[in-house]
Motif scaffolding. Structure first.
Motif, short mmCIF file in Angstrom:
data_model
loop_
_atom_site.label_atom_id
_atom_site.label_comp_id
_atom_site.label_asym_id
_atom_site.label_seq_id
_atom_site.Cartn_x
_atom_site.Cartn_y
_atom_site.Cartn_z
N GLY A 34 0.78 -1.23 0.00
CA GLY A 34 0.00 0.00 0.00
C GLY A 34 0.81 1.28 0.00
O GLY A 34 0.24 2.36 -0.08
N LYS A 35 2.10 1.19 0.09
CA LYS A 35 2.96 2.38 0.09
C LYS A 35 3.41 2.65 -1.35
O LYS A 35 4.57 2.50 -1.71
CB LYS A 35 4.16 2.18 1.00
CG LYS A 35 3.77 1.95 2.43
CD LYS A 35 4.98 1.73 3.29
CE LYS A 35 4.55 1.50 4.73
NZ LYS A 35 5.68 1.29 5.60
N LYS A 36 2.46 3.10 -2.17
CA LYS A 36 2.70 3.21 -3.61
C LYS A 36 3.72 4.28 -3.97
O LYS A 36 4.55 4.08 -4.84
CB LYS A 36 1.39 3.44 -4.33
CG LYS A 36 0.47 2.24 -4.21
CD LYS A 36 -0.79 2.40 -4.98
CE LYS A 36 -1.60 1.13 -4.83
NZ LYS A 36 -2.83 1.17 -5.58
N LEU A 37 3.67 5.43 -3.32
CA LEU A 37 4.62 6.49 -3.65
C LEU A 37 6.05 6.11 -3.28
O LEU A 37 6.99 6.41 -4.02
CB LEU A 37 4.23 7.80 -2.97
CG LEU A 37 2.97 8.47 -3.53
CD1 LEU A 37 2.65 9.73 -2.74
CD2 LEU A 37 3.14 8.80 -4.99
N ASP A 38 6.21 5.46 -2.13
CA ASP A 38 7.54 4.98 -1.74
C ASP A 38 8.05 3.93 -2.74
O ASP A 38 9.23 3.92 -3.10
CB ASP A 38 7.51 4.37 -0.35
CG ASP A 38 7.21 5.40 0.73
OD1 ASP A 38 7.46 6.59 0.47
OD2 ASP A 38 6.73 5.01 1.80
N ALA A 39 7.15 3.06 -3.19
CA ALA A 39 7.55 2.02 -4.13
C ALA A 39 7.98 2.62 -5.47
O ALA A 39 8.97 2.19 -6.05
CB ALA A 39 6.38 1.06 -4.35
N ILE A 40 7.26 3.64 -5.93
CA ILE A 40 7.63 4.27 -7.19
C ILE A 40 8.97 4.98 -7.05
O ILE A 40 9.81 4.92 -7.94
CB ILE A 40 6.52 5.25 -7.64
CG1 ILE A 40 5.28 4.45 -8.02
CG2 ILE A 40 6.99 6.11 -8.80
CD1 ILE A 40 4.06 5.31 -8.25
N PHE A 41 9.19 5.66 -5.92
CA PHE A 41 10.46 6.34 -5.70
C PHE A 41 11.63 5.35 -5.71
O PHE A 41 12.64 5.58 -6.37
CB PHE A 41 10.42 7.09 -4.36
CG PHE A 41 11.73 7.71 -3.98
CD1 PHE A 41 12.20 8.82 -4.65
CD2 PHE A 41 12.50 7.17 -2.96
CE1 PHE A 41 13.41 9.40 -4.30
CE2 PHE A 41 13.71 7.74 -2.60
CZ PHE A 41 14.16 8.87 -3.28
N ILE A 42 11.47 4.24 -5.04
CA ILE A 42 12.54 3.24 -4.99
C ILE A 42 12.71 2.55 -6.34
O ILE A 42 13.82 2.22 -6.75
CB ILE A 42 12.28 2.23 -3.86
CG1 ILE A 42 12.45 2.93 -2.51
CG2 ILE A 42 13.20 1.03 -3.95
CD1 ILE A 42 12.11 2.10 -1.33
N ALA A 43 11.61 2.37 -7.08
CA ALA A 43 11.68 1.69 -8.37
C ALA A 43 12.51 2.49 -9.38
O ALA A 43 13.08 1.91 -10.30
CB ALA A 43 10.28 1.47 -8.92
#
Length: 60
Positions: A34-43
């Protein structure tokens, strides 16, 4: 098989590829939790590292 791959590619490149793979896995875990913004940043780190590896390869 793995030893042949490491000799052909190089130890440092294998380590960097493992780092990129771990970044992708961490990003997927964050996205699914559910931490989509963090996942996009790390991706975004994975293609940046791969691009830097290509830059250093062709700079020689």
């Amino acid at each position: 098989m793995i030893k042949n791959f490491i000799e052909r590619v190089g130890v440092m490149n294998c380590i960097m590829l493992l780092v990129v793979l771990s970044i992708i896995i961490v990003s997927e875990v964050l996205f699914l939790s559910g931490k989509k913004l963090d996942a996009i940043f790390i991706a975004f780190w994975a293609p940046t590292i791969l691009g830097f590896m290509n830059y250093l390869k062709y700079k020689k």
